[in-house]
Design an enzyme around this catalytic site. Structure first.
Site, short mmCIF file in Angstrom:
data_model
loop_
_atom_site.label_atom_id
_atom_site.label_comp_id
_atom_site.label_asym_id
_atom_site.label_seq_id
_atom_site.Cartn_x
_atom_site.Cartn_y
_atom_site.Cartn_z
N CYS A 80 0.83 -1.20 -0.13
CA CYS A 80 0.12 -0.03 -0.08
C CYS A 80 0.97 1.07 -0.10
O CYS A 80 1.48 1.52 -0.83
CB CYS A 80 -0.98 -0.15 1.18
SG CYS A 80 -2.43 1.16 0.75
N HIS A 186 -3.80 -4.74 -0.44
CA HIS A 186 -3.50 -5.21 0.67
C HIS A 186 -3.45 -6.52 0.79
O HIS A 186 -4.55 -7.39 0.94
CB HIS A 186 -4.60 -4.66 1.67
CG HIS A 186 -4.47 -3.27 2.00
ND1 HIS A 186 -3.61 -2.85 3.10
CD2 HIS A 186 -4.75 -2.12 1.35
CE1 HIS A 186 -3.67 -1.52 3.11
NE2 HIS A 186 -4.43 -0.94 2.17
N GLU A 188 -2.97 -8.39 3.41
CA GLU A 188 -3.39 -9.10 4.58
C GLU A 188 -5.05 -9.00 4.67
O GLU A 188 -5.66 -9.46 5.60
CB GLU A 188 -2.88 -8.38 5.70
CG GLU A 188 -3.17 -6.74 5.94
CD GLU A 188 -2.57 -5.67 4.86
OE1 GLU A 188 -1.94 -6.20 3.96
OE2 GLU A 188 -2.91 -4.58 5.04
#
Lengths: 208, 259
Positions: A80, A186, A188
């Site tokens: 990011c 992202h 995650e």
């Protein structure tokens, strides 16, 4: 052990939890020794380019990371805001950035070919793999991944681009060069597909 | 292109998911973390936790739910309900939530939107609102009025104007919940959602009334919504998220593919 660089952006704990869930040890840190002793470095974050760079300079993390990534060639993953500050300059805050990769970071245009576009881009969009990379092992092409961004990277060398996405225009959403890999989306927060890519980074012995 | 998002909403009271009609006859549906995990595995694009705990003493229970969720769910999730200060927001974000949503507290103190956006970024701040159709008046020219306190108190505030103001103050997304449609499962308020979507430049999430996959199809196409909240239609097993996505995909709506 994987060091997760703490430059006071949000989202650090989400990355740590994902790495732990995959069975790897990770530490959120600003400590030079911890970073030097780690096998891999993750450079995550949510935030603005200017503020992130201020923290990196103030803490000396910019030099520590440069030494580990550019000189020592340690496997390095940026996410990011992390991918954006790898470049030389960002239109956000007119910020001078790390310059590990040549190029600039631009704001999305207000209009695309099909009318006005919403900024920030928030949601799931398609990652098109445009080059092979160990990050993509067992990842379908294209795959849907989660984005939250108002700015996008514009590398000077198109050869570093390994992933592209359409949002008003076709932009670079993943780059790789030697030991460096970075994603605008992202990992995650991208469900099982994101975890698979994160795991590919955490476990791959032949990263570069 | 961006996919249309399907977002299960879990109303949490004192650590349990509950569902009631007009805040009465609440029944426990299960553990929020377990339910969130099931929806994550079924292909939910995001999860919303809405804290309806009455007493502020029990606030810590919600933080615990958020933090346990972060250990097993790797999609974005947001938390709303009773967040009044930056400190409230920070606690929820630090526990692992991606976004916070404000509703009544923002109507009473609009600056909380600006403060939250400045501190955490606009992408973190969701402005949620409860809207009811009323006869158009000088104060409410659109005929859509904002209500607070769980739909019990009319504010004489025009919903379309409030959406624009929320965007100016820095909200990153809007959740527009139709009180008229909520819980009735006869479909989302298509006109309201479309009017909001055309008035602002940020994503609009439709809420209230989803009962069948066709309702989602309508709100994504005619209603121009970017995302839709689902609750009853999946909580009681009538549909799975997979069913809904399969239906939407067949009808040409782009949704996230899952393994």
């Amino acid at each position: 052990m994987i060091s997760i660089i703490d430059y006071e952006g949000g989202n650090l704990t989400s990355v740590k939890r994902a790495v732990n869930y995959l069975g790897f040890e990770a530490e959120i840190t600003q400590d030079r020794r911890v970073i030097e002793e780690s096998d891999r470095i993750i450079f995550p974050g949510v935030g603005a380019a200017g503020a992130s760079m201020d923290v990196l300079r103030k803490t000396g993390l910019d030099q520590i990371v440069r030494d580990q990534v550019i000189e020592r060639k340690k496997p390095f993953l940026a996410i990011c805001i992390g991918i954006q500050i790898l470049f030389e300059w960002s239109e956000e805050d007119d910020a001078e950035c790390l310059g590990f990769l040549k190029g600039k970071v631009r704001r999305f245009p207000d209009h695309g070919p099909n009318g006005p576009i919403k900024i920030p881009q928030i949601g799931w969009n398609q990652l098109h793999q445009v080059r092979e990379h160990p990050l993509y092992e067992n990842v379908a092409n294209p795959s849907d991944v989660y984005f939250v961004n108002s700015f996008y990277c514009e590398p000077e060398d198109p050869g570093v681009t390994i992933g592209e996405t359409e949002y008003g225009l076709r932009f670079t959403c993943a780059v790789a060069k030697e030991n460096i890999v970075a994603t605008q989306f992202h990992l995650e927060k991208s469900g099982p597909i994101g975890l698979r890519m994160l795991k590919n980074f955490c476990r791959n012995e032949n990263w570069t | 292109m961006l996919t249309k998002r399907i977002i299960p909403c879990l109303d949490v009271r004192e650590g349990k998911v509950t569902k009631g009609v007009e805040f009465k006859n609440n029944i426990d549906l299960g553990d929020p973390v377990e339910m969130a995990k099931r929806y994550y595995e079924d292909g939910a694009d995001e999860i919303v936790f809405y804290d309806i705990t009455a007493s502020s003493d029990a606030r810590g229970i919600m933080i615990d739910v958020v933090s346990r969720t972060a250990e097993s769910i790797f999609i974005p999730y947001s938390v709303g309900g009773g967040l009044r200060t930056l400190e409230d927001m920070r606690n929820v974000l630090l526990a692992g939530a991606e976004k916070v949503s404000v509703n009544s507290s923002a109507v009473l103190n609009p600056q909380i939107i600006a403060e939250g956006a400045r501190a955490f970024g606009s992408q973190c701040i969701v402005l949620s609102m409860d809207v009811k159709r009323t006869p158009a008046s000088e104060a409410v020219p659109s005929g859509y009025e904002i209500f607070i306190n769980g739909g019990r108190k009319a504010m004489g505030l025009d919903a379309i104007a409030w959406c624009k103001r929320g965007e100016e103050l820095g909200a990153g997304e809007l959740v527009v919940n139709s009180i008229d449609c909520d819980g009735v499962k006869q479909g989302y308020d298509v006109e309201l959602t479309r009017e909001v979507a055309r008035a602002v430049g940020i994503p609009v999430i439709a809420s209230g009334g989803g009962g069948t996959p066709d309702h989602l199809h309508r709100i994504f196409t005619e209603g121009e919504a970017d995302a839709a909240i689902v609750a009853s239609m999946i909580h009681y097993g009538a549909y799975t998220i997979r069913d809904i996505k399969h239906y939407l995909q067949k009808r040409g709506v782009v949704v996230r593919k899952t393994d």
